[in-house]
Design a protein around this motif. Sequence first.
Motif, mmCIF file in Angstrom:
data_model
loop_
_atom_site.group_PDB
_atom_site.id
_atom_site.type_symbol
_atom_site.label_atom_id
_atom_site.label_comp_id
_atom_site.label_asym_id
_atom_site.label_seq_id
_atom_site.Cartn_x
_atom_site.Cartn_y
_atom_site.Cartn_z
ATOM 1 N N LYS A 1 1.933 2.780 -3.933
ATOM 2 C CA LYS A 1 2.845 3.362 -4.931
ATOM 3 C C LYS A 1 3.639 2.284 -5.668
ATOM 4 N N CYS B 1 -4.697 5.119 -2.564
ATOM 5 C CA CYS B 1 -4.156 5.141 -1.198
ATOM 6 C C CYS B 1 -5.205 4.690 -0.172
ATOM 7 N N PHE C 1 8.211 12.666 2.201
ATOM 8 C CA PHE C 1 7.497 12.069 1.061
ATOM 9 C C PHE C 1 6.627 13.057 0.306
ATOM 10 N N ASN D 1 5.515 11.167 -3.069
ATOM 11 C CA ASN D 1 4.289 11.631 -3.714
ATOM 12 C C ASN D 1 4.449 12.194 -5.125
ATOM 13 N N ASN E 1 -1.221 17.622 -2.041
ATOM 14 C CA ASN E 1 -0.990 16.697 -3.151
ATOM 15 C C ASN E 1 -1.506 17.274 -4.473
ATOM 16 N N GLN F 1 -2.386 3.246 1.728
ATOM 17 C CA GLN F 1 -1.601 4.488 1.601
ATOM 18 C C GLN F 1 -0.414 4.319 0.656
ATOM 19 N N SER F 2 0.754 4.740 1.089
ATOM 20 C CA SER F 2 1.900 4.799 0.163
ATOM 21 C C SER F 2 2.358 3.448 -0.351
ATOM 22 N N TYR G 1 -4.874 8.772 -7.485
ATOM 23 C CA TYR G 1 -3.845 8.460 -6.483
ATOM 24 C C TYR G 1 -4.457 8.417 -5.079
ATOM 25 N N TYR H 1 11.091 6.355 2.543
ATOM 26 C CA TYR H 1 11.333 7.791 2.367
ATOM 27 C C TYR H 1 12.783 8.133 2.712
ATOM 28 N N TYR I 1 -2.565 14.051 9.677
ATOM 29 C CA TYR I 1 -2.771 15.086 8.655
ATOM 30 C C TYR I 1 -3.890 14.699 7.695
ATOM 31 N N ILE I 2 -4.226 13.395 7.675
ATOM 32 C CA ILE I 2 -5.461 12.937 7.032
ATOM 33 C C ILE I 2 -6.384 12.606 8.203
ATOM 34 N N GLU J 1 -9.356 12.148 2.860
ATOM 35 C CA GLU J 1 -8.151 12.629 2.179
ATOM 36 C C GLU J 1 -8.500 13.521 0.991
ATOM 37 N N GLY K 1 3.571 2.794 4.605
ATOM 38 C CA GLY K 1 2.452 3.699 4.334
ATOM 39 C C GLY K 1 2.010 4.352 5.629
ATOM 40 N N VAL K 2 1.441 5.556 5.529
ATOM 41 C CA VAL K 2 1.031 6.256 6.747
ATOM 42 C C VAL K 2 -0.198 5.625 7.414
HETATM 43 N N1 LIG Z 1 3.345 8.257 3.059
HETATM 44 C C1 LIG Z 1 2.123 7.957 2.752
HETATM 45 O O1 LIG Z 1 1.632 6.873 3.041
HETATM 46 C C2 LIG Z 1 1.375 9.073 2.125
HETATM 47 C C3 LIG Z 1 0.112 8.651 1.433
HETATM 48 C C4 LIG Z 1 -0.955 9.697 1.540
HETATM 49 N N2 LIG Z 1 -2.092 9.266 0.795
HETATM 50 C C5 LIG Z 1 -0.448 11.032 1.042
HETATM 51 O O2 LIG Z 1 -0.400 11.248 -0.119
HETATM 52 O O3 LIG Z 1 -0.091 11.889 1.797
#
Ligand SMILES: NC(=O)CC[C@H](N)C(=O)O
Length: 316
Positions: A71, A198, A100, A119, A170, A67-68, A194, A246, A31-32, A163, A263-264
């Motif tokens: 956080k 990531c 998430f 998120n 987001n 990525q996540s 953010y 998650y 999705y990214i 992204e 993280g994704v």
């Molecule tokens: N789960 C993830 O790693 C999501 C991070 C990604 N940057 C997002 O906001 O969708």
Amino acid sequence: RDLFKQSDVEAALNAAYDNYKGLQEGKNADYIPALAKVDSKIYGIVLVTADGKVYTKGDVTTEVSIQSISKVFTMAKVIEESGADSIFNNQGVDATGQAFNSIVAIEQNKGAEMNAMVNPGAITATSMVKGETYDEIWGKISGFYNDFAGRQLTVLSDVYQSEAESNQRNQAIGRLMYAYGKIKSNPDRATDIYTRQCSVGVNAKDLAIMAGTLANGGKNPLTGKQVVKTENVPEILAVMATAGLYDDSGKWLYRTGLPAKSGVGGGIMAVSPGKFGIAVISPPLDSAGNSVRAQKAIADISNALGGNPLASKPLK
Ligand SMILES: NC(=O)CC[C@H](N)C(=O)O
């Protein structure tokens, strides 16, 4: 005396590496767009003990986007600056039980109960880092990550660009958290910072040192720098335990007992308090967004080394 016997750790890493090297489940996040292009075969395992020993297996130098997992560290910065009550009272620390990037979860709770590992709570945490300008806030966040890793990390600009062009969801989450009063100002700036956080590049060794810092009372076991106050570490780990994987966090905790964060980009780091930090990078993810191989390898290694903090033995 060392915390662990070298041969025990090496045997555990070797076994996990070999057992899951051929596993073909999962697929890269797409999705990214930039994440779909990352080499799915990257596979590396690193364990850093609280007394500063580093064990590695496989590819521990190739960087993926954090990525996540970022956080955790941005939330830690907020707790350092504003105290543990700040996130407790603003976005909350409970799990959403949703994906998430769920918007339904925000609506159900009017922006409350948004654990900073998903998120809405995470973009809100980024908005809570103190500073006047974008650059000042970014400088604090990235400097903090560098202290955890013990080296200067950099933004993977292709991932950031990709992204930033595709993060409309987001942006909506940031604005919704602003509408509910959890983000106090500049929601679009918070979402962009953010997105940048990531995109920071890390290898498996970086992530393991970052986890090892949390395993060692907030003091980086390699550089010796006290990165977060020791008193703040339990709250950071609690938030990870609640929602770090998650809505699969319950399954993970059941299997391992370990506070962890995925993280994704394909990384997972986990913390065995007082014992070790461990990280695995392997990009193919399951449907919850967690690396398939990383979950299996970390669970096996931790269980082999007695890493489960929920386990005890009768005194007599
Ligand atoms: N789960 C993830 O790693 C999501 C991070 C990604 N940057 C997002 O906001 O969708």
